[in-house]
Motif scaffolding. Structure first.
Motif, PDB file in Angstrom:
ATOM      1  N   GLU A  21       0.833  -1.193   0.000  1.00 12.50           N
ATOM      2  CA  GLU A  21       0.000   0.000   0.000  1.00 12.50           C
ATOM      3  C   GLU A  21       0.873   1.250   0.000  1.00 12.50           C
ATOM      4  O   GLU A  21       2.084   1.186   0.228  1.00 12.50           O
ATOM      5  N   TRP A  22       0.215   2.375  -0.268  1.00 11.51           N
ATOM      6  CA  TRP A  22       0.920   3.661  -0.307  1.00 11.51           C
ATOM      7  C   TRP A  22       0.050   4.704   0.372  1.00 11.51           C
ATOM      8  O   TRP A  22      -1.163   4.744   0.171  1.00 11.51           O
ATOM      9  N   ASP A  23       0.650   5.539   1.217  1.00 13.29           N
ATOM     10  CA  ASP A  23      -0.075   6.565   1.970  1.00 13.29           C
ATOM     11  C   ASP A  23       0.548   7.940   1.717  1.00 13.29           C
ATOM     12  O   ASP A  23       1.273   8.469   2.573  1.00 13.29           O
ATOM     13  N   PRO A  24       0.275   8.538   0.568  1.00 13.56           N
ATOM     14  CA  PRO A  24       0.879   9.837   0.255  1.00 13.56           C
ATOM     15  C   PRO A  24       0.364  10.940   1.181  1.00 13.56           C
ATOM     16  O   PRO A  24      -0.774  10.887   1.659  1.00 13.56           O
ATOM     17  N   GLU A  25       1.208  11.925   1.413  1.00 12.81           N
ATOM     18  CA  GLU A  25       0.815  13.016   2.291  1.00 12.81           C
ATOM     19  C   GLU A  25       1.524  14.300   1.868  1.00 12.81           C
ATOM     20  O   GLU A  25       2.445  14.283   1.052  1.00 12.81           O
ATOM     21  N   GLY A  26       1.090  15.397   2.448  1.00 13.38           N
ATOM     22  CA  GLY A  26       1.714  16.677   2.149  1.00 13.38           C
ATOM     23  C   GLY A  26       1.216  17.742   3.097  1.00 13.38           C
ATOM     24  O   GLY A  26       0.641  17.444   4.152  1.00 13.38           O
ATOM     25  N   TRP A  27       1.422  18.995   2.681  1.00 17.77           N
ATOM     26  CA  TRP A  27       1.105  20.114   3.561  1.00 17.77           C
ATOM     27  C   TRP A  27       0.136  21.088   2.904  1.00 17.77           C
ATOM     28  O   TRP A  27       0.026  21.174   1.694  1.00 17.77           O
ATOM     29  N   LYS A  28      -0.491  21.848   3.789  1.00 18.26           N
ATOM     30  CA  LYS A  28      -1.340  22.952   3.387  1.00 18.26           C
ATOM     31  C   LYS A  28      -0.861  24.202   4.127  1.00 18.26           C
ATOM     32  O   LYS A  28      -0.705  24.179   5.346  1.00 18.26           O
ATOM     33  N   GLU A  29      -0.628  25.283   3.380  1.00 24.32           N
ATOM     34  CA  GLU A  29      -0.237  26.541   4.007  1.00 24.32           C
ATOM     35  C   GLU A  29      -1.208  27.632   3.569  1.00 24.32           C
ATOM     36  O   GLU A  29      -1.548  27.739   2.399  1.00 24.32           O
ATOM     37  N   LEU A  30      -1.659  28.423   4.536  1.00 23.33           N
ATOM     38  CA  LEU A  30      -2.530  29.563   4.244  1.00 23.33           C
ATOM     39  C   LEU A  30      -1.847  30.816   4.768  1.00 23.33           C
ATOM     40  O   LEU A  30      -1.570  30.933   5.960  1.00 23.33           O
ATOM     41  N   LYS A  78     -15.767   5.296  -6.162  1.00 20.11           N
ATOM     42  CA  LYS A  78     -17.198   5.086  -6.009  1.00 20.11           C
ATOM     43  C   LYS A  78     -17.591   3.644  -6.281  1.00 20.11           C
ATOM     44  O   LYS A  78     -18.658   3.193  -5.868  1.00 20.11           O
ATOM     45  N   LYS A  79     -16.704   2.918  -6.991  1.00 14.18           N
ATOM     46  CA  LYS A  79     -16.968   1.500  -7.274  1.00 14.18           C
ATOM     47  C   LYS A  79     -16.505   0.609  -6.126  1.00 14.18           C
ATOM     48  O   LYS A  79     -16.690  -0.610  -6.178  1.00 14.18           O
ATOM     49  N   GLY A  80     -15.873   1.217  -5.123  1.00  9.91           N
ATOM     50  CA  GLY A  80     -15.428   0.433  -3.983  1.00  9.91           C
ATOM     51  C   GLY A  80     -13.994  -0.056  -4.068  1.00  9.91           C
ATOM     52  O   GLY A  80     -13.579  -0.895  -3.271  1.00  9.91           O
ATOM     53  N   ASP A  81     -13.223   0.455  -5.038  1.00  9.89           N
ATOM     54  CA  ASP A  81     -11.819   0.053  -5.175  1.00  9.89           C
ATOM     55  C   ASP A  81     -10.931   0.883  -4.256  1.00  9.89           C
ATOM     56  O   ASP A  81     -10.915   2.114  -4.340  1.00  9.89           O
ATOM     57  N   TYR A  82     -10.193   0.200  -3.379  1.00  9.35           N
ATOM     58  CA  TYR A  82      -9.182   0.879  -2.561  1.00  9.35           C
ATOM     59  C   TYR A  82      -7.918   0.962  -3.410  1.00  9.35           C
ATOM     60  O   TYR A  82      -7.058   0.084  -3.366  1.00  9.35           O
ATOM     61  N   PHE A  83      -7.818   2.043  -4.191  1.00 10.93           N
ATOM     62  CA  PHE A  83      -6.827   2.040  -5.264  1.00 10.93           C
ATOM     63  C   PHE A  83      -5.426   2.463  -4.839  1.00 10.93           C
ATOM     64  O   PHE A  83      -4.560   2.637  -5.684  1.00 10.93           O
ATOM     65  N   LEU A  84      -5.195   2.605  -3.537  1.00 12.47           N
ATOM     66  CA  LEU A  84      -3.821   2.753  -3.044  1.00 12.47           C
ATOM     67  C   LEU A  84      -3.354   1.497  -2.318  1.00 12.47           C
ATOM     68  O   LEU A  84      -2.300   1.487  -1.690  1.00 12.47           O
ATOM     69  N   LYS A  85      -4.154   0.455  -2.411  1.00 15.27           N
ATOM     70  CA  LYS A  85      -3.768  -0.872  -1.931  1.00 15.27           C
ATOM     71  C   LYS A  85      -3.515  -1.746  -3.155  1.00 15.27           C
ATOM     72  O   LYS A  85      -4.302  -1.727  -4.103  1.00 15.27           O
ATOM     73  N   TYR A  86      -2.448  -2.507  -3.129  1.00 13.19           N
ATOM     74  CA  TYR A  86      -2.042  -3.283  -4.300  1.00 13.19           C
ATOM     75  C   TYR A  86      -1.948  -4.763  -3.953  1.00 13.19           C
ATOM     76  O   TYR A  86      -1.581  -5.142  -2.835  1.00 13.19           O
ATOM     77  N   THR A  87      -2.289  -5.588  -4.942  1.00 14.02           N
ATOM     78  CA  THR A  87      -2.143  -7.040  -4.822  1.00 14.02           C
ATOM     79  C   THR A  87      -1.426  -7.558  -6.067  1.00 14.02           C
ATOM     80  O   THR A  87      -1.168  -6.797  -7.008  1.00 14.02           O
ATOM     81  N   GLN A  88      -1.147  -8.868  -6.065  1.00 14.90           N
ATOM     82  CA  GLN A  88      -0.509  -9.476  -7.244  1.00 14.90           C
ATOM     83  C   GLN A  88      -1.325  -9.292  -8.503  1.00 14.90           C
ATOM     84  O   GLN A  88      -0.778  -9.219  -9.608  1.00 14.90           O
ATOM     85  N   ASP A  89      -2.643  -9.219  -8.333  1.00 11.05           N
ATOM     86  CA  ASP A  89      -3.501  -9.070  -9.515  1.00 11.05           C
ATOM     87  C   ASP A  89      -3.240  -7.761 -10.247  1.00 11.05           C
ATOM     88  O   ASP A  89      -3.597  -7.613 -11.416  1.00 11.05           O
ATOM     89  N   ASP A  90      -2.634  -6.802  -9.554  1.00 11.05           N
ATOM     90  CA  ASP A  90      -2.346  -5.515 -10.185  1.00 11.05           C
ATOM     91  C   ASP A  90      -1.062  -5.539 -11.006  1.00 11.05           C
ATOM     92  O   ASP A  90      -0.796  -4.599 -11.762  1.00 11.05           O
ATOM     93  N   LEU A  91      -0.269  -6.596 -10.865  1.00  8.69           N
ATOM     94  CA  LEU A  91       1.035  -6.660 -11.517  1.00  8.69           C
ATOM     95  C   LEU A  91       0.952  -7.307 -12.894  1.00  8.69           C
ATOM     96  O   LEU A  91       0.053  -8.104 -13.170  1.00  8.69           O
ATOM     97  N   GLY A  92       1.903  -6.956 -13.739  1.00  7.62           N
ATOM     98  CA  GLY A  92       1.973  -7.554 -15.059  1.00  7.62           C
ATOM     99  C   GLY A  92       2.737  -8.868 -15.035  1.00  7.62           C
ATOM    100  O   GLY A  92       3.184  -9.333 -13.977  1.00  7.62           O
ATOM    101  N   PRO A  93       2.926  -9.477 -16.199  1.00 13.07           N
ATOM    102  CA  PRO A  93       3.633 -10.764 -16.289  1.00 13.07           C
ATOM    103  C   PRO A  93       5.064 -10.692 -15.751  1.00 13.07           C
ATOM    104  O   PRO A  93       5.608 -11.712 -15.293  1.00 13.07           O
ATOM    105  N   ASN A  94       5.657  -9.514 -15.787  1.00 16.21           N
ATOM    106  CA  ASN A  94       7.030  -9.372 -15.289  1.00 16.21           C
ATOM    107  C   ASN A  94       7.089  -9.092 -13.795  1.00 16.21           C
ATOM    108  O   ASN A  94       8.152  -8.809 -13.237  1.00 16.21           O
ATOM    109  N   GLY A  95       5.925  -9.136 -13.139  1.00 20.96           N
ATOM    110  CA  GLY A  95       5.890  -8.915 -11.700  1.00 20.96           C
ATOM    111  C   GLY A  95       5.973  -7.462 -11.303  1.00 20.96           C
ATOM    112  O   GLY A  95       6.243  -7.152 -10.139  1.00 20.96           O
ATOM    113  N   LYS A  96       5.706  -6.559 -12.249  1.00 17.34           N
ATOM    114  CA  LYS A  96       5.763  -5.132 -11.961  1.00 17.34           C
ATOM    115  C   LYS A  96       4.557  -4.426 -12.586  1.00 17.34           C
ATOM    116  O   LYS A  96       3.926  -4.955 -13.493  1.00 17.34           O
TER     117      LYS A  96
END
Length: 289
Positions: A21-30, A78-96
């Motif tokens: 999984e990946w949890d990107p983050e950043g900052w907000k400045e006002l 909206k379809k219910g995909d947690y798209f920052l979580k990854y499984t093997q099904d997301d990888l190509g034949p080369n494993g990437k």
């Protein structure tokens, strides 16, 4: 297991699974006023090479203080995909597999006095199998770091440490404007047609903001110092070091002509009116006198 021809047949099935999984983050400045929790929104979007959204993968979060976090446990399409979580099904034949994400600030039409940050951060993420049940998530941010580092350096953030998941800094500027019309009356115990010959001046006497005099005529017994005069127009633009909030003082007087220009028999009013105006910021982009 079972028996075949009197012999035992044993079968064992193993299943290999790997996740990441990946949890990107950043900052907000006002800049210009205090930042409130949840008042700004930010979008993540998975895109293809033509910048089209992939499978409806987009999600919006709000700031918590000056923190912006896209948690892989929360980012769901909206379809219910947690798209920052990854499984093997997301990888190509080369494993990437490669994924492209875009981060932007959501402009809110109801926000007043805010100059939004139009920067768009586009990130390439490579996911590969470590072979130990985990997926490696590699974020290509070499070029991004140059821009991000400079924005953070120029910011007023207290914590300027760049974490491994830091991707963006969105900087907003708050500005406010206001103006005032000052109106008075002129009474003249004499022929009414003489009223148009009277003139009046105003000048600002606020310390550090002293101005020359501005002259206006008398119209049918009404004296109007309109907001078209620069000294009655107020701005708060912190990035340009303009701040008209606070107390302003003015002097208003009648113009007394030279002796050879005075109207015969007219006694002019020598009083000087001192006017104090308090200009307040309503926090919504308006300066209110």
């Amino acid at each position: 297991f079972g028996l075949k021809d009197g012999k035992a047949k044993l079968e064992f099935t193993n299943v290999y699974e790997a996740t990441g999984e990946w949890d990107p983050e950043g900052w907000k400045e006002l800049v210009g006023r205090d930042l409130k929790d949840g008042e700004f929104e930010f979008k993540i979007r998975e895109v293809d090479l033509k910048n089209n959204t992939v499978n409806g993968h987009e999600y919006v979060v709000k700031n918590v203080g000056n923190q912006i976090k896209f948690s892989s446990d929360d980012v769901v399409s909206k379809k219910g995909d947690y798209f920052l979580k990854y499984t093997q099904d997301d990888l190509g034949p080369n494993g990437k597999a490669n994924f492209i994400y875009e981060f932007s600030e959501v402009k809110q039409e109801t926000a007043t006095g805010i100059k939004f940050d139009e920067d768009i951060y586009k990130i390439l993420v490579e996911v590969s199998d470590n072979g130990d049940g985990t997926l490696n998530v590699e974020v290509d941010r070499d070029d991004l770091l140059k821009k991000l580092t400079q924005k953070i350096k120029d910011s007023n953030l207290e914590d300027k440490n760049i974490s491994e998941n830091a991707i963006f800094l969105f900087k907003n500027e708050y500005e406010a404007y206001g103006s005032l019309n000052l109106i008075g009356t002129k009474t003249f115990d004499g022929p009414e047609e003489f009223l148009k010959d009277f003139k009046f001046t105003i000048k600002e006497t606020t310390e550090g903001k002293e101005s020359p005099e501005f002259t206006v005529p008398c119209e049918n017994g009404v004296i109007t110092f309109s907001n078209s005069l620069s000294i009655l127009s107020y701005e708060y633009k912190p990035t340009m070091k303009l701040d008209d909030r606070g107390t302003h003082t003015y002097e208003i007087r009648e113009v007394i002509p030279a002796d050879d220009s005075k109207a015969p028999g007219v006694k002019y009013d020598e009083r000087v009116y001192k006017v104090t105006v308090d200009v307040a910021d309503d926090g919504e982009g308006k300066l209110v006198p």
